[in-house]
Design a protein around this motif. Structure first.
Motif: not given
Length: 124
Positions: A36, A39, A72
């Motif tokens: 995460a 991204l 994401l």
């Protein structure tokens, strides 16, 4: 480029067993959180947010930013139940990127049609 690029059997034969074992010991929440963050960083770069003036950033690419933000959003939505205390900050980061995208667009998407909003709901 190797003729075996992408072949998992070649990867498993040549992979360092120590590296594979270390990766197996990393908790899933950490792997998801790291993905995460990667991204988020990519989206911020593609929105030009790392530059003094995002509007004139040579790295700005809204089409690419849309793709990364959508990926994401999918990751966050699919894994939110596993993120525990990390969920809130990651969701806030995602929403900030979605808002920044909307502000960067010459013709903003309708609420609910922006990047990743099919997974997260509208971001205003």
């Amino acid at each position: 480029m190797s003729e075996h690029a992408g072949d998992p059997s070649v990867l498993s034969e040549s992979a360092d067993p120590e590296a594979v074992r270390e990766l197996a010991e990393i908790p899933a929440v950490e792997v998801i959180s790291r993905a995460a963050v990667m991204l988020m960083s990519s989206a911020a770069e593609k929105l030009g947010l790392a530059d003094e003036d995002p509007d004139s950033s040579p790295r700005r690419d809204l089409d690419e930013a849309r793709r990364v933000i959508t990926a994401l959003a999918g990751l966050v939505t699919a894994s939110v139940e596993y993120l525990g205390p990390h969920a809130g900050p990651i969701r806030e980061g995602l929403q900030s990127l979605q808002r920044a995208f909307r502000e960067s667009s010459a013709h903003p998407d309708a609420p609910g049609a922006g990047p990743g909003e099919k997974y997260t709901g509208p971001v205003y």
